[in-house]
Design a protein around this motif. Structure first.
Motif, PDB file in Angstrom:
ATOM      1  N   TYR A 164      38.436  23.456  43.075  1.00  0.00           N
ATOM      2  CA  TYR A 164      38.494  22.000  43.187  1.00  0.00           C
ATOM      3  C   TYR A 164      39.972  21.636  43.321  1.00  0.00           C
ATOM      4  O   TYR A 164      40.772  21.857  42.415  1.00  0.00           O
ATOM      5  CB  TYR A 164      37.886  21.409  41.916  1.00  0.00           C
ATOM      6  CG  TYR A 164      37.771  19.903  41.865  1.00  0.00           C
ATOM      7  CD1 TYR A 164      36.674  19.246  42.422  1.00  0.00           C
ATOM      8  CD2 TYR A 164      38.740  19.147  41.205  1.00  0.00           C
ATOM      9  CE1 TYR A 164      36.553  17.871  42.342  1.00  0.00           C
ATOM     10  CE2 TYR A 164      38.629  17.769  41.123  1.00  0.00           C
ATOM     11  CZ  TYR A 164      37.532  17.128  41.699  1.00  0.00           C
ATOM     12  OH  TYR A 164      37.404  15.762  41.613  1.00  0.00           O
ATOM     13  N   CYS A 181      38.090  12.155  39.933  1.00  0.00           N
ATOM     14  CA  CYS A 181      38.232  11.633  41.296  1.00  0.00           C
ATOM     15  C   CYS A 181      37.037  10.727  41.568  1.00  0.00           C
ATOM     16  O   CYS A 181      35.939  10.987  41.069  1.00  0.00           O
ATOM     17  CB  CYS A 181      38.244  12.810  42.276  1.00  0.00           C
ATOM     18  SG  CYS A 181      38.195  12.312  44.006  1.00  0.00           S
ATOM     19  N   CYS A 183      36.158   9.830  44.847  1.00  0.00           N
ATOM     20  CA  CYS A 183      35.804   9.881  46.272  1.00  0.00           C
ATOM     21  C   CYS A 183      34.273   9.888  46.372  1.00  0.00           C
ATOM     22  O   CYS A 183      33.600  10.209  45.397  1.00  0.00           O
ATOM     23  CB  CYS A 183      36.430  11.110  46.939  1.00  0.00           C
ATOM     24  SG  CYS A 183      35.601  12.674  46.602  1.00  0.00           S
ATOM     25  N   CYS A 186      32.544  13.048  44.960  1.00  0.00           N
ATOM     26  CA  CYS A 186      32.592  13.211  43.503  1.00  0.00           C
ATOM     27  C   CYS A 186      31.761  12.132  42.818  1.00  0.00           C
ATOM     28  O   CYS A 186      31.122  12.389  41.799  1.00  0.00           O
ATOM     29  CB  CYS A 186      34.037  13.160  43.001  1.00  0.00           C
ATOM     30  SG  CYS A 186      35.026  14.548  43.563  1.00  0.00           S
ATOM     31  N   HIS A 199      35.179  16.735  48.959  1.00  0.00           N
ATOM     32  CA  HIS A 199      36.249  16.326  48.031  1.00  0.00           C
ATOM     33  C   HIS A 199      37.588  16.939  48.447  1.00  0.00           C
ATOM     34  O   HIS A 199      38.607  16.241  48.481  1.00  0.00           O
ATOM     35  CB  HIS A 199      35.940  16.733  46.583  1.00  0.00           C
ATOM     36  CG  HIS A 199      37.168  16.712  45.727  1.00  0.00           C
ATOM     37  ND1 HIS A 199      37.675  15.558  45.173  1.00  0.00           N
ATOM     38  CD2 HIS A 199      38.057  17.707  45.408  1.00  0.00           C
ATOM     39  CE1 HIS A 199      38.812  15.833  44.542  1.00  0.00           C
ATOM     40  NE2 HIS A 199      39.062  17.126  44.668  1.00  0.00           N
TER      41      HIS A 199
END
Ligand SMILES: [Zn+2]
Length: 572
Positions: A164, A181, A183, A186, A199
């Motif tokens: 990650y 995170c 995004c 995620c 991600h």
């Protein structure tokens, strides 16, 4: 393919990469586009040379595979471009790339050597392509070293390995309970290879946004000093870049940069800071009539003159009646020394450091070396140290001096002692000197800015105005002006003629008078000492046609066919 550099920050730059009809802003990720890993929509992509559609980068698959024709409207990378031993005789690529990128990750010596070779000659005009290395936490350093395009292979490999990626390092996907995170991948709550890959893509793109912003602000170095903490190899790369590629970095470092925080050990070796110290040693001569060196500490407020502490020092010097022969020099990390008359010159009023009152051994040695150089080279008749707690690195190396600052240098007792010591010294202005201190100070500044030509600029000149706006006047006309914002002298056409006559800081053009700004296509030759941000004379056969500010380094002015080379201020 066409590549235009838009903004520069040292070797780093933002640019527009145009392939076919598509335009991409760099630094950029070139996303691998294959059946297994389709690239996101609307991005710069790369695929095998046979499959690369218009506007993309085509890469020949293996080193044994010759002959596959790429499209004319794609940018193609062939085995020979990677310097394959099996395939040599090819046209040079539009892109510049290392032969074995992966080996650069674990060999800092090879890495800095490659950067140096890639940035020679017209190599600086080509986009520099980086395969395999572009993990988010490395992107800042790689961009800083002048890479423009990064393929997405390391992002895919990381997703396959369960890594990650973040801008501050690599985490194990399965061990992170709460993903740091938001995004879409995620935030979806789902976990799997596909989410991890999305991600990783997202993280790299976000980091590049920050990098492009930092370049536009002229502050990428600070981001780099922050990001390299994630990996000792990166620290090693930057330190070696500073040690072995100082010359290359300095060529590209602007003479007037953005304000910065000098918060890490690496800040001491920033190219603009090392240049300050080396330029002092190479070009500096103290104001001629000064006889007493007064060493004082720096202040948090810049320029130093505007601080309460420096106003008090100034009053104490004035009260002694010896101000004309006292030369105030500020002792500070990371610059080492700042002579008072240079306090506006970048980066003297543009840096911030953490102040603890303790100097580490590197800072201490640097201050010692600089003070030794100053005292030995400039020939003062008396040295006064008024440094208070900062005395340690200086007093240990001076043999013959007076320390006037017992306790705090700003205390009433210390200041009185300073005034008394100066007043009681038998030193007076040397007889026969006809120049004024203000002219001597300006001459010293101009020599720092223009080298020997600075003497010619101030020869027989007068100065007028209220600091920091001071005009240089000679032969009945204005030659230049110091301004507080630039911290240096801006030339007029007659001033530029004096600089050009001395043979420096000149950009030679064909026989025309620039209308508007000077573009690189019109440049014949540029003096090698010119740095971005310098005032330059635009000249044809010794005749000044215009004066302005350099926007490119000399090599780029000479090799490039496009882009603004000099931002013109006056046409002669
Ligand atoms: Zn995410």
């Amino acid at each position: 393919m066409r590549f235009e550099i838009i903004e520069r920050d040292g070797l780093a730059r933002t640019g527009i990469l145009e392939i076919g009809d598509l335009r991409h802003t760099t630094p950029a990720i070139a996303f691998v586009n294959s059946r297994k890993y389709p690239a996101p929509e609307g991005v710069l992509s790369t695929s095998t040379i046979e499959e690369a559609p218009a506007g993309t980068i085509g890469v020949a698959r293996s080193e044994f595979e010759g002959g596959s024709e790429g499209r004319a409207d794609a940018a193609n990378i062939r085995p020979g471009h990677r310097r394959s031993p099996y395939c040599r005789d090819e046209e040079p690529s539009d892109l510049s790339l290392p032969d074995s990128a992966s080996s650069l990750a674990l060999d800092s010596g090879k890495f800095v050597q490659f950067v140096s070779s890639a940035k020679q000659g017209d190599g600086i005009l080509k986009p520099l392509y980086c395969t395999v290395l572009g993990l988010p936490h490395r992107l800042a350093l790689l961009s800083y070293c002048g890479f423009d395009i990064f393929d997405s292979i390391p992002l895919i490999m990381a997703a396959e390995n369960g890594s990650y990626l973040t801008s501050s390092g690599v985490l194990e996907y399965d061990s992170v309970k709460d993903l740091p995170c938001s995004c879409p991948a995620c935030a979806s709550g789902a976990r799997g290879k596909e989410q991890l890959l999305r991600h990783n893509y997202n993280e790299a793109q976000n980091e590049l946004k920050l990098i492009r912003h930092s370049i536009a602000q002229g502050r990428l170095r600070e981001l780099v000093e922050n990001r390299i903490r994630a990996d000792p190899w990166l620290v090693q790369d930057l330190r070696l870049m500073d040690l072995e590629n100082y010359g290359l970095q300095e060529l590209h470092a602007p003479i007037k940069g953005a304000p910065f925080h000098a918060g890490s050990k690496e800040s001491l070796s920033r190219p603009d800071i090392v240049r300050w110290r080396r330029r002092l040693e190479k070009r500096y001569v103290k104001p001629l009539g000064t006889r007493i060196l007064l060493l004082i500490p720096c202040s948090a407020r810049k320029p130093y003159s505007m601080s309460q502490s420096h106003m008090r020092f100034r009053q104490a010097v004035l009260a002694s009646g010896k101000a004309d022969i006292v030369h105030e020099v500020i002792v500070t990390s990371p610059l080492g020394l700042v002579p008072r008359e240079l306090e506006l010159f970048y980066p003297a009023q543009d840096y911030d450091i953490p102040v603890t009152g303790h100097w580490d051994s590197d800072e201490k040695r640097m201050a010692e070396d600089m003070v030794s150089w100053l005292v030995e080279s400039q020939g003062y008749d008396m040295v006064i140290s008024h440094l208070g707690d900062e005395r340690e690195p200086v007093n240990s190396i001076l043999k013959d001096f007076v320390d006037t600052s017992e306790g705090r240098p700003g205390s009433a007792e210390s200041l009185e002692r300073l005034t008394r010591t100066l007043a009681e010294s038998a030193l007076e202005p040397k007889s026969g000197t006809k120049t004024y201190r203000s002219v001597e100070d300006m001459t010293s500044l101009c020599r720092f800015q223009f080298g020997e030509a600075g003497n010619a600029l101030c020869e027989g000149a007068k100065v007028a105005g209220r600091w920091p706006y001071i005009k240089i006047l000679g032969d009945g006309e204005q030659l230049g002006m110091l301004t507080g914002e630039r911290g240096m002298v801006s030339l007029t056409a007659p001033g530029a003629q004096r600089i050009a006559d001395a043979g420096t800081y000149s950009v030679e053009i064909e026989d025309f008078v620039p209308k508007g700004n000077l573009f690189a296509v019109g440049v014949e030759h540029a003096s090698p000492e010119i740095r971005i941000g310098d005032d330059v004379a635009v000249v044809h056969s010794g005749d000044v046609r215009a004066v302005g500010v350099a926007r490119m380094c000399p090599a780029e002015m000479e090799f490039s066919e496009r882009g603004e080379a000099v931002h013109i201020r006056h046409v002669a």
